[in-house]
Structures are given as structure tokens and as C-alpha cells.
Design a protein around this motif. Structure first.
Motif, short mmCIF file in Angstrom:
data_model
loop_
_atom_site.label_atom_id
_atom_site.label_comp_id
_atom_site.label_asym_id
_atom_site.label_seq_id
_atom_site.Cartn_x
_atom_site.Cartn_y
_atom_site.Cartn_z
N PHE A 51 0.85 -1.19 0.00
CA PHE A 51 0.00 0.00 0.00
C PHE A 51 0.88 1.24 0.00
CE2 PHE A 51 -2.91 -3.22 1.10
CZ PHE A 51 -4.18 -2.76 0.80
N ASN A 52 0.62 2.14 -0.94
CA ASN A 52 1.40 3.37 -1.07
C ASN A 52 0.62 4.59 -0.61
OD1 ASN A 52 3.66 2.04 -2.26
ND2 ASN A 52 2.49 1.86 -4.16
N CYS A 53 -0.35 4.36 0.25
CA CYS A 53 -1.17 5.44 0.79
C CYS A 53 -1.85 4.94 2.06
CB CYS A 53 -2.23 5.87 -0.23
SG CYS A 53 -3.33 4.51 -0.70
N GLU A 54 -2.45 5.86 2.79
CA GLU A 54 -3.21 5.49 3.97
C GLU A 54 -4.65 5.19 3.56
OE1 GLU A 54 -2.99 8.18 7.21
OE2 GLU A 54 -0.80 8.18 7.30
N THR A 55 -5.18 4.11 4.09
CA THR A 55 -6.57 3.74 3.84
C THR A 55 -6.99 2.73 4.91
OG1 THR A 55 -8.14 2.97 2.16
CG2 THR A 55 -6.01 1.84 2.25
N SER A 56 -8.13 2.12 4.70
CA SER A 56 -8.59 1.05 5.59
C SER A 56 -9.01 -0.13 4.74
CB SER A 56 -9.78 1.52 6.44
OG SER A 56 -9.38 2.58 7.29
N ILE A 57 -8.80 -1.32 5.27
CA ILE A 57 -9.15 -2.54 4.56
C ILE A 57 -10.00 -3.43 5.46
CG2 ILE A 57 -7.02 -2.47 3.21
CD1 ILE A 57 -6.02 -4.83 4.96
N CYS A 58 -10.65 -4.41 4.84
CA CYS A 58 -11.35 -5.45 5.59
C CYS A 58 -11.30 -6.71 4.75
CB CYS A 58 -12.80 -5.05 5.86
SG CYS A 58 -13.70 -6.24 6.90
N ILE A 59 -11.06 -7.85 5.40
CA ILE A 59 -10.96 -9.13 4.72
C ILE A 59 -12.04 -10.06 5.27
CG2 ILE A 59 -9.49 -11.11 4.20
CD1 ILE A 59 -7.08 -9.22 4.71
N LEU A 96 -0.57 -8.31 8.22
CA LEU A 96 -0.18 -6.93 7.94
C LEU A 96 1.22 -6.75 8.48
CD1 LEU A 96 -0.83 -4.02 7.04
CD2 LEU A 96 -1.75 -3.61 9.35
N ASN A 97 2.19 -6.55 7.58
CA ASN A 97 3.60 -6.43 7.98
C ASN A 97 4.03 -7.62 8.84
OD1 ASN A 97 3.69 -3.92 6.66
ND2 ASN A 97 3.01 -2.86 8.52
N GLU A 98 3.61 -8.82 8.42
CA GLU A 98 3.96 -10.10 9.05
C GLU A 98 3.24 -10.34 10.38
OE1 GLU A 98 5.48 -12.50 7.50
OE2 GLU A 98 5.72 -11.14 5.79
N SER A 99 2.38 -9.44 10.80
CA SER A 99 1.57 -9.67 12.00
C SER A 99 0.18 -10.11 11.58
CB SER A 99 1.48 -8.39 12.85
OG SER A 99 2.75 -8.04 13.34
N GLN A 100 -0.30 -11.20 12.19
CA GLN A 100 -1.60 -11.74 11.81
C GLN A 100 -2.71 -10.73 12.11
OE1 GLN A 100 -2.31 -15.64 13.36
NE2 GLN A 100 -4.38 -15.79 12.51
N ILE A 101 -3.67 -10.64 11.19
CA ILE A 101 -4.82 -9.75 11.39
C ILE A 101 -6.11 -10.57 11.34
CG2 ILE A 101 -3.73 -7.64 10.58
CD1 ILE A 101 -4.94 -8.06 7.87
N ARG A 102 -7.14 -10.03 11.95
CA ARG A 102 -8.41 -10.74 12.06
C ARG A 102 -9.26 -10.54 10.80
NH1 ARG A 102 -11.23 -8.64 17.29
NH2 ARG A 102 -12.92 -9.92 16.37
N LEU A 103 -10.07 -11.54 10.54
CA LEU A 103 -11.09 -11.42 9.50
C LEU A 103 -12.25 -10.58 10.01
CD1 LEU A 103 -11.31 -15.13 8.23
CD2 LEU A 103 -10.10 -13.24 7.15
N ASN A 104 -12.99 -10.00 9.07
CA ASN A 104 -14.24 -9.29 9.38
C ASN A 104 -14.03 -8.16 10.38
OD1 ASN A 104 -15.74 -11.30 7.81
ND2 ASN A 104 -15.31 -12.66 9.53
N LYS A 105 -12.90 -7.48 10.24
CA LYS A 105 -12.59 -6.36 11.13
C LYS A 105 -11.90 -5.27 10.31
CE LYS A 105 -9.88 -5.10 15.21
NZ LYS A 105 -10.99 -4.38 15.88
N PRO A 106 -12.41 -4.05 10.33
CA PRO A 106 -11.72 -2.96 9.62
C PRO A 106 -10.32 -2.74 10.17
CG PRO A 106 -13.98 -2.34 10.18
CD PRO A 106 -13.69 -3.61 10.93
N ILE A 107 -9.35 -2.61 9.28
CA ILE A 107 -7.95 -2.45 9.66
C ILE A 107 -7.39 -1.22 8.96
CG2 ILE A 107 -5.66 -3.49 9.62
CD1 ILE A 107 -7.52 -5.09 11.33
N SER A 108 -6.73 -0.36 9.70
CA SER A 108 -6.08 0.81 9.11
C SER A 108 -4.71 0.42 8.58
CB SER A 108 -5.94 1.93 10.15
OG SER A 108 -7.20 2.39 10.57
N VAL A 109 -4.38 0.89 7.38
CA VAL A 109 -3.06 0.64 6.81
C VAL A 109 -2.42 1.97 6.46
CG1 VAL A 109 -3.64 -1.65 5.94
CG2 VAL A 109 -3.96 0.32 4.47
N LYS A 110 -1.11 2.00 6.50
CA LYS A 110 -0.35 3.21 6.20
C LYS A 110 0.50 3.00 4.95
CE LYS A 110 -0.03 4.41 11.11
NZ LYS A 110 0.88 4.65 12.25
N SER A 111 1.01 4.08 4.41
CA SER A 111 1.88 4.00 3.24
C SER A 111 3.11 3.15 3.58
CB SER A 111 2.31 5.40 2.81
OG SER A 111 3.12 5.34 1.66
N GLY A 112 3.40 2.19 2.72
CA GLY A 112 4.53 1.30 2.96
C GLY A 112 4.15 -0.02 3.59
#
Length: 281
Positions: free
Chosen positions: A64-72, A81-97
Motif C-alpha cells: 500500500f502506497n497510501c493510507e486507507t482502511s481494509i477489511c478481509i 499486515l507487515n507479518e503480524s496476523q490480522i483478524r477477519l471481518n474487522k476494519p484495519i487501518s493501513v499506512k503507506s509502505g
């Protein structure tokens, strides 16, 4: 923007489908599991029809080359996310890089990744859904750049508590209605459709799922007629073929059953070797 570093097995952009063009031979396409794709969008506050990445069995690696939010949502492919496990069905904030990747398939078969505002790839015939010959690209490819709306800010917190139905993934019973040629089957053939389990063969994809077991077939071919996702055809060899989202718009095999929409979604999460049964509604 989002850069595709690795593609996974079969990753495409899908919304809820390309409707209104079937008379021209254009398939519906769209997310194989509309329930899970819509869940990923609604949890972000997106419109349910926003374009998502549909991920099949093994996931891509995305930068990701920008800030946004994702959900899987959908299948559990061990998202990170950056090698740390993330939960399903939960909005996650991501940053550039930030890097989103996937690991081992734990359950299900298809996963859906949404971004705030949806992916803004090529739109053809009122849909972002990728399909060979309709859109320029049929699937994601390495180093592809995906455009997203970076002007959006914040999440709709009112959608954060939606509960996912576990039965959507565990249910082995597929609800069906009678197809146009159902009554041409003998009583024995009709009974067999509902008394025995059927196994998903290795021949399964976005166009159709073929079942392993055969059913005696003495029906005559029909005049080429309309079909749609969920139509179950009986081939001359006695094999049952369940048409899925990328299916053709017409066919000449008898249409013996029609899957309920919710069962199309559940079937999209089944894999080779899984067993299903039909329940007539």
C-alpha cells in the motif's frame, strides 16, 4: 495506490456483477461468494457493490502506497499486515509502505479484500468485474497498480458489529428449486438427486463446479436455452454441472435444478473432495 508484489493462485477484481448484458452473451461475473464480498464492504461502510479483490486458495502480496482502511472476509487464508496476523471481518487501518500478505489456507476457499471506497480499476458495462475478453486484464498480475480513492477519511463505525454466519462455510446442504427440465426425469432419478451425497470434483472454477458422481441420463438434449449462475445441468454422460458466476448465458443440457442464491455463495467456499447434498425447496 496498491502495488501487486505477488498475485497468489487466482486473484481478480470483482463487484456484484455485470447485469443487463446477458442478451449479448456477456456473463454476469461478479464475486463468487456475494455474501462474503458484501460483508467485507459493509464492514468498511462501503456500498455492497464496491469492487473487491477476490482471492482463491492462496493470497497475493500487496504493498500500500497510501493510507486507507481494509477489511478481509470469507475464507481464512491467514492474512497478515507487515507479518503480524490480522483478524477477519474487522476494519484495519493501513499506512503507506504497509504490506498485506496471506499464508496457510485454514478454512473456506475464497477470500475478499475490500478497501475504503472500493478499487477503481477498469469499469466496463457498469461493472469492475474482471472477465477475459470483456476487461483488459483477466486477473491481477505482478507489479500491477490498483487505483483506490485516497480522499476518503474514516470508517462508518455503525457497521463494526455485523455478525458472520458460520453456517455459511460449514453447511453441506445446498437449497435448490426444480429446474425447467426436472419433471422430465424419472421418479428414480429425482429420488437419487436428493438421497445421495455428491462430491465436488477437481473440475471446479469460476465458470462451473462439476460433481464426481454420475446420474443415469436418458434425456434428450434441449434446444439451446437460457442459463444463469446456479443452474444445474445434466450432461449426456450423467455428470451434474453447477454453473457459477462466469458461466455462459445459454446451454443445451437439461436444466434439472437451480441453486438458491445463498447456496451459490456457500458452494463457492467448497473445495475439491467436499461433499454436498441437495434439498428441494
Amino acid at each position: 495506490m496498491v502495488k501487486v508484489l505477488k498475485t497468489g493462485l487466482y486473484s481478480t477484481i470483482q463487484d456484484l456483477g455485470r447485469h443487463g448484458y446477458q442478451e449479448y452473451g456477456v456473463p454476469y461475473s461478479g464475486a463468487m461468494d456475494i455474501y462474503s464480498a458484501s460483508m467485507a464492504n459493509v464492514l468498511l461502510g462501503n456500498d455492497a457493490n464496491s469492487a473487491t479483490i477476490e482471492i482463491t486458495m492462496t493470497g497475493p502480496t500487496l504493498e500500500f502506497n497510501c493510507e486507507t482502511s481494509i477489511c478481509i472476509s470469507g475464507a481464512d487464508l491467514s492474512p497478515r499486515l507487515n507479518e503480524s496476523q490480522i483478524r477477519l471481518n474487522k476494519p484495519i487501518s493501513v499506512k503507506s509502505g504497509d504490506i498485506v500478505s496471506f499464508g496457510k489456507l485454514v478454512s473456506g476457499f475464497r477470500s475478499y479484500l475490500s478497501v475504503l471506497g472500493g478499487f477503481k480499476t477498469e469499469k466496463v458495462m457498469n461493472s469492475y468485474s474482471m472477465y477475459p475478453g470483456i476487461t483488459k486484464y483477466a486477473m491481477l498480475f505482478k507489479n500491477m497498480t490498483l487505483i483506490i480513492d485516497t480522499s476518503l477519511d474514516g470508517l462508518d463505525k455503525n457497521h463494526a458489529g455485523i455478525k458472520v454466519k458460520n453456517t455459511h462455510f460449514t453447511n453441506k446442504t445446498m437449497d435448490v428449486f426444480k429446474g425447467p427440465e426436472f419433471d422430465k426425469l424419472s421418479k428414480k432419478q429425482q429420488d437419487l438427486l436428493f438421497s445421495q451425497p455428491f462430491t465436488i470434483s477437481k473440475d471446479n472454477n469460476r465458470m462451473a463446479y462439476q460433481l464426481t458422481e454420475s446420474l443415469e441420463n436418458n434425456l434428450e438434449p434441449i434446444i439451446t436455452s437460457s442459463v444463469l449462475p446456479g443452474t444445474i445441468q445434466l450432461t449426456p454422460s450423467g455428470k451434474l454441472i453447477i454453473l457459477m458466476r462466469d458461466c455462459q448465458t445459454t446451454g443445451g443440457y437439461p436444466r434439472v435444478l437451480q441453486l438458491k442464491e445463498s447456496s451459490i455463495n456457500s458452494l463457492a467456499q467448497k473445495i475439491t473432495g467436499d461433499s454436498i447434498r441437495f434439498d428441494l425447496k
